[in-house]
Design a protein around this motif. Sequence first.
Motif, PDB file in Angstrom:
ATOM      1  N   ARG A 253       1.931   9.201  -6.168  1.00  0.00           N
ATOM      2  CA  ARG A 253       2.177  10.628  -5.964  1.00  0.00           C
ATOM      3  C   ARG A 253       3.274  11.104  -6.911  1.00  0.00           C
ATOM      4  O   ARG A 253       3.188  12.159  -7.504  1.00  0.00           O
ATOM      5  CB  ARG A 253       2.569  10.876  -4.516  1.00  0.00           C
TER       6      ARG A 253
ATOM      7  N   ARG B 100       0.838  -1.220   0.000  1.00  0.00           N
ATOM      8  CA  ARG B 100       0.000   0.000   0.000  1.00  0.00           C
ATOM      9  C   ARG B 100       0.865   1.259   0.000  1.00  0.00           C
ATOM     10  O   ARG B 100       0.659   2.199  -0.762  1.00  0.00           O
ATOM     11  CB  ARG B 100      -0.885   0.002   1.259  1.00  0.00           C
ATOM     12  N   GLU B 101       1.891   1.246   0.850  1.00  0.00           N
ATOM     13  CA  GLU B 101       2.736   2.427   1.000  1.00  0.00           C
ATOM     14  C   GLU B 101       3.475   2.718  -0.306  1.00  0.00           C
ATOM     15  O   GLU B 101       3.551   3.860  -0.765  1.00  0.00           O
ATOM     16  CB  GLU B 101       3.725   2.188   2.155  1.00  0.00           C
TER      17      GLU B 101
ATOM     18  N   ARG C  95       1.233   4.166  -2.860  1.00  0.00           N
ATOM     19  CA  ARG C  95       0.948   5.570  -2.577  1.00  0.00           C
ATOM     20  C   ARG C  95       2.111   6.450  -3.070  1.00  0.00           C
ATOM     21  O   ARG C  95       1.901   7.448  -3.775  1.00  0.00           O
ATOM     22  CB  ARG C  95       0.754   5.758  -1.067  1.00  0.00           C
TER      23      ARG C  95
END
Lengths: 113, 903
Positions: free
Chosen positions: B73, B65-66, B69
């Motif tokens: 971005r 997930r990290e 993300r």
Amino acid sequence: MPTPLPLVKGTLDILILKTLSWGPMHGFEIVDWLERRSDGVLGVDDSALYQALHRMDARGLIAAEWGITGNNRRARFYRLTIIGRQRLRAEASTWRRYSAAVTDVLGATSRTI
Amino acid sequence: MDRSRYRRLFRLLGGRRERLAAEIDEEMRLHLELRIAQLVERGFTPEAARMEALRRFGDLEQARRELTRIERRKEASVRVREWLDGLLHDVRFAARSFVRSPGFTAVVVVTLALGIGANAAVFGIVDRLLLRGPEHVREPDQLVRLYLTHRDPMGEPFTGSWLGYVSYLAIGDGSRTLEGVAAYSRSEGTLDRRAEAAPIDVGHVTADFFPLLGVRPHLGRFFGPDEDRPGAAERVVVLSHGLWQGRFGADPDILGRTLVLGDETWTIIGVAPSGFTGVELLRVDVWTPMSLRGATASPDWTTTWDAQWLQLVGRVRPGTTREQVAEDLTAVHRAAYTDTDQAVAEGRMSGAPLRFDASARETGEVGVSRWLIGVSAIVLLIACANVANLLLARIVSRRREVAVRLALGIGRRRLVRLLLAESALLAAAGGLAGLALAYWGGRLMRVTLLPHVAWSGSPVDGRVLAFTAIAALGTALLIGIGPAVQATRPDLTGALRAGAREGGGRRSRLRTSLTVAQVSLSVVLLIGAALFVRSLWNVRTLALGLEPERVLAVSLSFPTLAGASDGERELERARRRAFHDVALQRVRALPGVERASVAVGTPFRMRFGVRLRVTGWDSIPRLPGGGPFIAAVTSDYFQTVGTPLLRGRAFTPADHASSERVAVVNETMARTLWPDRDALGQCLFIQTADCSRVVGVVADARRAALREEPAMQYFIPAGQESGIGGSLLLVRPRGEPASLVSVLRRELLALEPSLIYVDVWHMQEAILEQTRPWRLGATMFVVFGLLALLVAAVGLYSVIAYGVAQRTHELGVRLALGANRGDIARLVVGHAVASTVVGLAIGIALALVGGRFLVALLFETSPRHPAAFVGVSIVLVLVSVAASLLPARRATRLDPAIALRAE
């Protein structure tokens, strides 16, 4: 094999930069290199390492690109950018002065007690 | 835009996300595999190695997930940067391409500048009239003007804002829904004496007016309650910023100095902030305490219910509804009313926003300015349609270029961005040029159409700038969307093979409908313009019963008689009355004067009603226009003001104070009182038991307004009146009225040393004031209508001309096959006329529907006035023929050989 020490906060980035100063590597190579180099003393959390790699990539300290490993596998290789190299130099010198000072202080304490 | 295009867009976005996730998974998988291999090498069983590898890795899901993300971005920021770089590139590219076609660019920028500029100028006006309210007033939305509604003598409800000081006191004490209330009135005064005297506008306000509005003085202070105490008020005055700067040179040491107002000396205590005009938008030069004004009105002005000459403004408590205010004020009014008029005792009070006038209606300007918003928006829409059309033509003629770009791998999205950059650039240039137009146009509109409003500040202020920016942005989208849709058509790549020849079909249908839209919107505006012009014409040619453009009214200001004994006062009054006769002789002797007369009770200025009895009537019937009204006039009055004598005779010098009592009645009076008899020879008993014999009948004349109900009016010879007073000198000049003004003033001042001031005004001013809404409407509709027509004509021309250029090949074939050149011309012109007729039909339908809302603003003109519709239709068809003549000529001059070789 000794029990690995947890990393002091904020040192992972500089260790990655140092590792990559030897040349482009993929994630596992970096972990492997760090473990070997510290004789297993520095325990790198794999998950944290990848997050750090991607974060530093987004910030432009390192650059990622897909390549082929010696075993003919596709892997994401990371290399130091110019900004990363400058950062490594600056951080390394700060770190050396910092750790020398800490060592120094700790040494002084043992004499007085 | 069809759905498959959206789907493609989503697939594109979706694909990017999937790729990101796959890459992250792949990286982690490789890591785990290598780790397992390493552990197996160190002696782990494969199963244990797998467990250990997973343990060492930590939370796999969290990591995934990290990483996702972070990657997303990064991707986003990269995309934004690339997009901005690309946009900059596109803008530069677009700018270069516009520089290369200066003619096209100029037409587009001028068109947009007209559209945006018209809107910005109108916004500047509307902002002040409708949105922002008076300057320096804190939270003007909370302020209400107070009204009293009661039944008039005819039983009809009448609403007015003219109230008495008693109401001010009662509401100040008793209202629960108002935070505060203040009273104000305006009057015309004179600054300085005699030859230096200048007319000024005086605002009379109670001391709580300034704190209620929340205004702060520019210099010094406003007057307090002690200086505005009835009976003990002080002669203190606050200057307007304009007067301070103009007459007093912005003297910083002005405070404490004195000035002469009327025939009295006042002390200057403060200067109001720049642009402050109270709660109305009318000019005020000095502010004085209300109590001094009241004292000149009548001695009992603070207690009587008869004096209703001031207006009240209140600040509504937060959270209070208009209904609660009305209920509260009505209760206060009914409890406080002590006089005998049953209608007023049962009256209802209410509050309305400041933009409403003294009779609780929105002023004509406000109504017209509402329409201006719509009208200028239509002009901008037409301009946008036109520019969109030109851009479409351009994109079609650039199909090859676009197709090549697409073939070379430029994304459709990049193409859209390029097109949007082009339209944004054009809109920005149009907006900038529009600002210049708005500045000049706004100034022109202020001076010519709304000169009575006390404007302050530049016509282009921060709010107008912001509005213009928004308008330009909207314009960019409107003009850019068409070409962008066009360019993303999947079949565009076919253009590479097809060449530009096949430009017809769907593409030109969009362009034709844009043309039709332009035509129909222009039709709406032009019909509006025609209706307003017709109204103005009706207003101008209205039979007023007098000729105000030929009449100057002169009022003579003498010192007040304060402090004199009753006997002295009576003597002085008689002397002044006598002076009017002397003045009349002098004025009649002037070479520039055709006729002159003295009158008590004059149109647009003063009217009187006195007790009247007529044989055969128990009481005089009441007419909706009020009255009967009386005026006392010298001989020559009817010729001076231009009222036609219908029967009998007018007054002569032989009719005077001691001659036989006679009267002249107007037509309405003659018809109402003696429907089946001749009015001549009948008796009027005016205040007395003596008969005033009717000797003449004159035409009805306007008393105060352009639109008014008929009323009875009668005239008696000057000197035979009693109980009414206030003589005016009426002068009919031989030549230009303006040239006589200073002569009259000089001659009369020389004649009488005690005169303070001689005020001369053109009776036409009162008419001009009242025709302003129609003039405003006619001017703006005509200007915007012609603008729209021009833009639509250019649009029509460009479409037709372009169509001819597109069909060069086809026309060439037709010519080669032996088509008559007349047929070709008819084909081209026919296409133009056909679009125009369709547009006309739509426009006329819209005008028929919209006209209903225009009725209130028109003057005795039906919103379906046939001449307006027919006239506009003819003009439009002629314009469409004219616009297509040039392209038609070009089409008939085609050389088939060359045309066939083209492309």
